[in-house]
Write an enzyme that holds these catalytic residues in place. Sequence first.
Site, PDB file in Angstrom:
ATOM      1  CG  LEU B  93      -1.978  -1.118   1.240  1.00  0.00           C
ATOM      2  CD1 LEU B  93      -2.950  -0.924   2.394  1.00  0.00           C
ATOM      3  CD2 LEU B  93      -2.739  -1.253  -0.072  1.00  0.00           C
ATOM      4  CE1 TYR B 362      -6.928  -7.219   5.760  1.00  0.00           C
ATOM      5  CE2 TYR B 362      -6.488  -5.653   7.498  1.00  0.00           C
ATOM      6  CZ  TYR B 362      -6.227  -6.846   6.883  1.00  0.00           C
ATOM      7  OH  TYR B 362      -5.269  -7.655   7.386  1.00  0.00           O
ATOM      8  CD  GLU B 363      -4.844  -4.002   1.420  1.00  0.00           C
ATOM      9  OE1 GLU B 363      -4.604  -4.142   0.219  1.00  0.00           O
ATOM     10  OE2 GLU B 363      -3.981  -3.770   2.281  1.00  0.00           O
ATOM     11  N   GLY B 364     -10.799  -3.690   0.161  1.00  0.00           N
ATOM     12  CA  GLY B 364     -11.927  -4.104  -0.667  1.00  0.00           C
ATOM     13  C   GLY B 364     -12.676  -5.231   0.013  1.00  0.00           C
TER      14      GLY B 364
END
Lengths: 378, 379
Positions: B93, B362-364
């Site tokens: 990220l 998380y992360e989509g």
Amino acid sequence: MELKFTEEQLMMRNMVRDFAKTEIEPFIEKMEQGEFPREILKKMGELGLMGITVPEQYGGSEMDFTSYVIAINELSKVSAVVGVILSVHTSVGTNPILYFGTEQQKNKYIPKLATGEYLGAFCLTEPSAGSDAGALKTKAVKKDDHYVLNGSKVFITNGGEADVNIVFASTDPSQGSRGITAFIVEKDTPGFIVGKDEQKMGLHGSRTVQLTFEDMKIPVENRLGEEGEGFKIAMANLNTGRIGIATQALGIAEAAFEAAVEYSKERVQFGKPIAANQGVGFKLADMGTAVEAAKLLVYRAASLREQGLPCGKEASMAKLFASKTAVEVAIEAVQVFGGYGYTEDYPVERYFRDAKITEIYEGTSEIQRIVIAKHLTN
Amino acid sequence: MNFQLSEEHEMIRKMVRDFAEKEVAPTAADRDEEERFDRGIFDKMAELGLTGIPWPEEYGGIGSDYLAYCIAVEELSRVCASTGVTLSAHTSLAGWPIFKYGNEEQKQKYLRPMAEGTKIGGYGLTEAGSGSDAGGMKTTAKLDGDHYVLNGSKIFITNGGIADIYVVFAVTDPESKHKGTSAFIVEADFPGFSVGKKERKLGIRSSPTTEIIFDNCRIPKENLLGEEGQGFIIAMKTLDGGRNGIAAQAVGIAQGALDASVNYAKERVQFGKPIVANQGVSFKLADMATSIEASRLLTYQAAWLESNGLSYGKESAMAKLMAGDTAMKVTTEAVQVFGGYGYTKDYPVERYMRDAKITQIYEGTQEIQRLVISRMLTK
């Protein structure tokens, strides 16, 4: 078929719902930090909730079994901890004395249990005797007018808090499960040692402890039933216990489901409430359907039990299905809440942690499947 | 086709597994309970080169690839998912967008110390009102002389408070929605930057998650990452790769839970035999292992595609979807295999179950992965 609650049952539901909202909800944070809800149990005693099905002659409310289930259901929607405390207190803490005790034992213990002055616990499980309860190693040796107990128990719900403990020990190891005998043990008996408090994933505020008995002397008059009758006594209340936990699971599932529905209507992403997406809407539909089915299984088992009809298969089905539903619905509820659901700012992560134990205690799901399969193939 | 890992990949797995078991596992339960991040562990990962696995040596990395990086995240997560996500957020990220979109100066100034592990990276995209809907963000950046001035706040920031360098997204042109978003490199000691509320979470409790706040935070103009208006694309492309890291984390959690379950099922005796002798238990283990293998293959495929410069958006979404669901299912079953003991903190499976849930979020979220996959299928 009559799928309606009686007026009395509806009154019970409203009373417990109000009580849970006003008295229990504000105390949840303290329970999460580990505090046992003593005061709440006292108040429940005053309302007659600690002895719902106990006959009036022993100080109980003498209401029907469904009313008892309604109470656990409503309590568990707010606090799974209070739900399980009541279930254990009633089904395996009080009932064994009520069904197998002498008149003297009943008069001595039941009124105090039914009014909440005493709390009950059930001491069966041992380190190497979980699902295989017959393998217990605690021994009771008779000597004159008392028995001497040695051994230890694990995962005792209400342990350390309970004033009255139904303890199972072997009086004749050569007889296996037929050599097990039940005893009524008071907390302050010398040799009754409260050990480690389990640090658990969920049910914070409910105590789960290890107990050790060191040369604990129990008077013969505190033997419950006959020698060798212990296993029968332990099994006799399994159905009631299973229905209680199935009901607890139902309460957790309902709470998680209702929270998810509310949140999905409020949370706006991409310019619309997330409930407007089929990905969320269909999830809610599946959750709602499972909760409804669990509710019917639970109340059907309760109704059979209330009428004194065989309910072994139905109680196991109710527990198997309701606990599975609780876990699945709680996991999905966290999903609906997204990142917020993973934090302690919302209750769904607590439902997630609390739900899992319902697939484990009072007979794991595997044990329920064994029971159901036996009924099906006998 | 060749499904065998190279010698280099096998060496990295062995090294990280040894490290994870010796240095990470012993304190995992305590760090979880105390919600404590241990910088010392990160420093040791840096010494081993784990903080810059896919980056070229000229930027302080070890010049390996994304597959090696995924293997490292997997092995760390097998004993401690918090440590896994610290490395994943740091690499995927924060490191990736600078490597991909940064100019040479930015790479030397920011990617190098991150790759060498002297600095930790973080990523600021999510806001209170914009989770899955990242385009709805409200943080603004206004040009003022040779600085951008940022105002707003970001929530759920992994490595929040411990990171030295954040890649942050803000609106530079409110008129043009997605195309009005830009990416910035923000140092934690820039004036006007502060760390807000720390979340108390169900799991990954030794990985800090905080709010970060920009109050007239002044960012030198040269810290704009890519072009003005390129922010949304940078954010989305970053998440594509980030998903591989989270998929690897999920595979690691699931593998840890399976390993623990297999050992326990062989040892625990009930009704006179080990519980694994019951099909009710052994079939469960077989299903768990099969789902893990499938998830691992999807994850490695996505990492292999990325390492070879091929398109991997759909595959990384599939990997994360499958691995996240597998982690949740496998860890829930692991607690079941352990019975009452599994519900206590004396065994690691309850932690695995709590940790697994975040991999579906998380992360989509899983819903976003399904959107990505279905759009690619039907476009």
